[in-house]
Design a protein around this motif. Structure first.
Motif, mmCIF file in Angstrom:
data_model
loop_
_atom_site.group_PDB
_atom_site.id
_atom_site.type_symbol
_atom_site.label_atom_id
_atom_site.label_comp_id
_atom_site.label_asym_id
_atom_site.label_seq_id
_atom_site.Cartn_x
_atom_site.Cartn_y
_atom_site.Cartn_z
ATOM 1 N N ALA A 83 0.829 -1.209 0.000
ATOM 2 C CA ALA A 83 0.000 0.000 0.000
ATOM 3 C C ALA A 83 0.865 1.262 0.000
ATOM 4 C CB ALA A 83 -0.922 -0.007 1.217
ATOM 5 N N GLY A 84 2.015 1.216 0.684
ATOM 6 C CA GLY A 84 2.876 2.395 0.738
ATOM 7 C C GLY A 84 3.548 2.714 -0.572
ATOM 8 N N GLU A 85 3.506 1.772 -1.548
ATOM 9 C CA GLU A 85 4.161 1.997 -2.840
ATOM 10 C C GLU A 85 3.200 2.540 -3.881
ATOM 11 O OE1 GLU A 85 5.839 -1.718 -3.864
ATOM 12 O OE2 GLU A 85 7.287 -1.771 -2.196
ATOM 13 N N THR A 86 1.917 2.683 -3.554
ATOM 14 C CA THR A 86 0.950 3.208 -4.527
ATOM 15 C C THR A 86 1.177 4.693 -4.736
ATOM 16 O OG1 THR A 86 -0.653 3.633 -2.775
ATOM 17 C CG2 THR A 86 -0.761 1.491 -3.861
ATOM 18 N N THR A 87 0.822 5.147 -5.949
ATOM 19 C CA THR A 87 0.923 6.571 -6.298
ATOM 20 C C THR A 87 -0.340 6.963 -7.039
ATOM 21 O OG1 THR A 87 2.015 6.098 -8.415
ATOM 22 C CG2 THR A 87 3.443 6.420 -6.473
ATOM 23 N N ALA A 88 -0.440 8.270 -7.327
ATOM 24 C CA ALA A 88 -1.595 8.729 -8.096
ATOM 25 C C ALA A 88 -1.583 8.146 -9.497
ATOM 26 C CB ALA A 88 -1.612 10.257 -8.145
ATOM 27 N N ASN A 100 -0.165 5.180 -10.222
ATOM 28 C CA ASN A 100 -0.237 3.727 -10.120
ATOM 29 C C ASN A 100 -1.028 3.353 -8.863
ATOM 30 O OD1 ASN A 100 0.196 1.008 -10.608
ATOM 31 N ND2 ASN A 100 2.257 0.991 -9.707
ATOM 32 N N PRO A 101 -2.329 3.559 -8.845
ATOM 33 C CA PRO A 101 -3.140 3.246 -7.658
ATOM 34 C C PRO A 101 -3.593 1.803 -7.658
ATOM 35 C CG PRO A 101 -4.509 4.323 -9.289
ATOM 36 C CD PRO A 101 -3.135 4.221 -9.900
ATOM 37 N N TRP A 102 -4.124 1.387 -6.507
ATOM 38 C CA TRP A 102 -4.750 0.069 -6.402
ATOM 39 C C TRP A 102 -6.207 0.191 -6.837
ATOM 40 C CZ3 TRP A 102 -3.211 -2.445 -1.076
ATOM 41 C CH2 TRP A 102 -1.928 -3.002 -1.179
ATOM 42 N N PRO A 103 -6.720 -0.764 -7.524
ATOM 43 C CA PRO A 103 -8.164 -0.793 -7.779
ATOM 44 C C PRO A 103 -8.901 -1.204 -6.500
ATOM 45 C CG PRO A 103 -7.129 -2.702 -8.761
ATOM 46 C CD PRO A 103 -6.013 -1.842 -8.268
ATOM 47 N N VAL A 104 -10.182 -0.894 -6.435
ATOM 48 C CA VAL A 104 -10.975 -1.194 -5.235
ATOM 49 C C VAL A 104 -10.957 -2.689 -4.933
ATOM 50 C CG1 VAL A 104 -13.296 -1.128 -4.257
ATOM 51 C CG2 VAL A 104 -12.426 0.831 -5.541
ATOM 52 N N ARG A 105 -11.045 -3.523 -5.961
ATOM 53 C CA ARG A 105 -11.094 -4.962 -5.737
ATOM 54 C C ARG A 105 -9.835 -5.462 -5.037
ATOM 55 N NH1 ARG A 105 -9.984 -4.029 -11.049
ATOM 56 N NH2 ARG A 105 -8.086 -4.968 -11.920
ATOM 57 N N LEU A 106 -8.674 -4.826 -5.387
ATOM 58 C CA LEU A 106 -7.423 -5.279 -4.767
ATOM 59 C C LEU A 106 -7.378 -4.882 -3.296
ATOM 60 C CD1 LEU A 106 -4.666 -6.585 -4.885
ATOM 61 C CD2 LEU A 106 -3.730 -4.434 -5.779
ATOM 62 N N LEU A 107 -7.788 -3.624 -3.013
ATOM 63 C CA LEU A 107 -7.783 -3.176 -1.615
ATOM 64 C C LEU A 107 -8.761 -4.013 -0.795
ATOM 65 C CD1 LEU A 107 -6.998 -1.243 0.640
ATOM 66 C CD2 LEU A 107 -8.730 0.356 -0.198
ATOM 67 N N SER A 108 -9.948 -4.268 -1.338
ATOM 68 C CA SER A 108 -10.930 -5.075 -0.607
ATOM 69 C C SER A 108 -10.384 -6.473 -0.338
ATOM 70 C CB SER A 108 -12.230 -5.152 -1.400
ATOM 71 O OG SER A 108 -12.818 -3.878 -1.527
ATOM 72 N N SER A 109 -9.711 -7.046 -1.316
ATOM 73 C CA SER A 109 -9.170 -8.393 -1.106
ATOM 74 C C SER A 109 -8.034 -8.372 -0.077
ATOM 75 C CB SER A 109 -8.662 -8.965 -2.441
ATOM 76 O OG SER A 109 -7.588 -8.185 -2.945
ATOM 77 N N LYS A 110 -7.246 -7.309 -0.097
ATOM 78 C CA LYS A 110 -6.170 -7.204 0.895
ATOM 79 C C LYS A 110 -6.756 -7.121 2.311
ATOM 80 C CE LYS A 110 -2.403 -6.811 -1.764
ATOM 81 N NZ LYS A 110 -1.228 -7.725 -1.667
ATOM 82 N N ILE A 111 -7.810 -6.277 2.476
ATOM 83 C CA ILE A 111 -8.450 -6.161 3.795
ATOM 84 C C ILE A 111 -9.054 -7.489 4.201
ATOM 85 C CG2 ILE A 111 -10.290 -5.006 5.078
ATOM 86 C CD1 ILE A 111 -9.837 -2.537 3.353
ATOM 87 N N ASP A 112 -9.688 -8.151 3.247
ATOM 88 C CA ASP A 112 -10.312 -9.445 3.537
ATOM 89 C C ASP A 112 -9.264 -10.454 3.990
ATOM 90 O OD1 ASP A 112 -12.209 -11.401 3.748
ATOM 91 O OD2 ASP A 112 -12.118 -11.948 1.626
#
Length: 432
Positions: A18-23, A25-37
């Motif tokens: 998550a700390g490597e994301t930029t404007a 190169n962002p994460w899509p919502v599905r990736l963040l949701s899966s990471k939280i899951d």
């Protein structure tokens, strides 16, 4: 490559963390949701404590849903529990119950919500709650929050008082009516809040901080009627007790009946047995004050009358003295004494003057007898030469020398015809 061929863009390489994301190169919502899951799925089941504030059970449904709220903060979590778990409990679960839940956190990626999946519920018994309160009581007492030295004195006659109470409660009626009956000019700043249940602590805390920040509020009353032990639990909450201890405005606690003793009573500046008793403590009785004022006036009048009578007696005593009855007597006595002293002084001065005059005449006669002028007056003369020296012998002059003769009256210029030494006879010397 021919003109008709199409190129497929290379897939974008996503950031690994998550700390490597930029404007760019962002994460899509599905990736963040899966990471939280994935992260929440690694969490172990745990026991969590709270109060049930909402319970939804549908007949025939296998799942029931409830909201578990923290008893000291405005925070809550949704909980899903099997209906059979609720049915297996020894007593029916109701809203407001204090429970501990064994649950596994679950994250729903599609709607981005967190929920607890409970497999066991246990009600917190009154005995356990009282044990917790007793432990908290010892901790707060060790910190000095209950010491009498830190308690603030109540104002004698506040113009504005704060009141924290339940909505349209009898406690509010008892405080306001009885206070106005004792002192009608008192103005109340009333904050109606929940006084039991999950919302009680945050609402009482917010009202307490608001009234304490108002510089015109001189005393704060926290009032609630009686109830079961569970109903009075919010007033033994640690956050509420510490907030009351930190208030700069004096606090009167009127929680429950005289036998009830929540921790708020111990930290308050005054503990009232009932809301009516609180009303009697925050303002004096105007009728009683008037009676006291009348008695004070009567005592002042009596004191002044007594002082005047004492002063009159003192004046009468002074008037009875001879010197006051006849003020000229003292002056007459002193005038006669002054006259005697003056006569004696005159006689003494006259006697001393006459004696001094006699002494002066005697001294004057003696001086005249011894004066050379007396000898000259008997016919003698004194001869002086030209230098003013007295001629004592004929040896000191020569014939033809001019001398000056001093007589008893006037002087003469003489000339020496002859100078001859001659011894006077003894008889002539004796005649001198």
């Amino acid at each position: 490559m021919s003109i008709g061929e199409q190129t497929t863009p290379a897939p974008r390489r996503l950031a690994a963390r998550a700390g490597e994301t930029t404007a760019e190169n962002p994460w899509p919502v599905r990736l963040l949701s899966s990471k939280i899951d994935e992260y929440i799925a690694r969490m172990s089941p745990l026991w969590v404590e709270g109060q049930i504030v909402q319970l939804n059970r549908r007949p025939g449904a296998s799942l029931a849903f409830l909201t578990l709220r923290d008893t000291a903060a405005d925070m809550s979590l949704p909980v899903a529990v099997q209906s059979r778990v609720l049915a297996a409990m020894p007593t029916p679960v109701q809203e407001g119950a204090h429970v501990v839940v064994h649950a596994k956190p679950t994250f729903w990626p599609k709607r981005g919500s967190l929920q607890l999946q409970a497999d066991e519920l246990r009600p917190v018994g009154v005995g356990e709650l009282l044990a917790r309160i007793e432990h908290l009581k010892r901790v707060l007492a060790a910190e000095g929050l209950f010491d009498a030295g830190r308690k603030l004195p109540l104002p004698f006659l506040p113009r504005r008082a704060g009141l924290i109470c339940g909505r349209e409660s009898k406690a509010e009626h008892d405080v306001v009516v009885n206070a106005h009956a004792r002192w009608p000019a008192l103005h109340f700043e009333i904050r109606e809040v929940a006084v039991q249940g999950a919302r009680a602590v945050p609402e009482v805390l917010a009202a307490l901080r608001e009234l304490d920040a108002d510089p015109e509020v001189e005393v704060i009353v926290i009032a609630r009627g009686g109830g079961a032990v569970e109903d009075l639990l919010p007033f033994s909450n640690e956050a509420l007790v510490r907030a009351a201890a930190a208030c700069r405005t004096p606090i009167v606690s009127a929680i429950g009946h005289e036998t009830d003793n929540p921790l708020l009573d111990l930290v308050a500046d005054y503990r009232a047995s009932t809301p009516t008793d609180a009303a009697k403590r925050i303002v004096p009785d105007v009728a009683e004050q008037r009676r006291g004022l009348a008695q004070s006036r009567q005592r002042i009048r009596q004191a002044i009358a007594g002082r005047l009578a004492a002063e009159r007696r003192g004046l009468d005593h002074l008037r009875s003295r001879p010197v006051v009855a006849n003020p000229h007597a003292l002056i007459t006595v002193r005038a006669e004494e002054v006259a005697r002293l003056r006569t004696a002084a005159r006689q003494a001065v006259r006697w001393r003057t006459e004696r001094a005059a006699g002494d002066l005449r005697a001294t004057h006669a003696q001086l005249r007898a011894l004066s050379p002028a007396a000898t000259l007056a008997r016919g003698y003369a004194v001869l002086r030469d030209g230098r003013g020296h007295v001629v004592q012998s004929s040896d000191g002059v020569e014939p033809g020398q001019r001398l000056e003769a001093l007589l008893g009256s006037g002087r003469l210029d003489v000339e020496v015809v002859a100078a001859a030494a001659q011894q006077l006879p003894p008889a002539d010397v004796g005649a001198l």
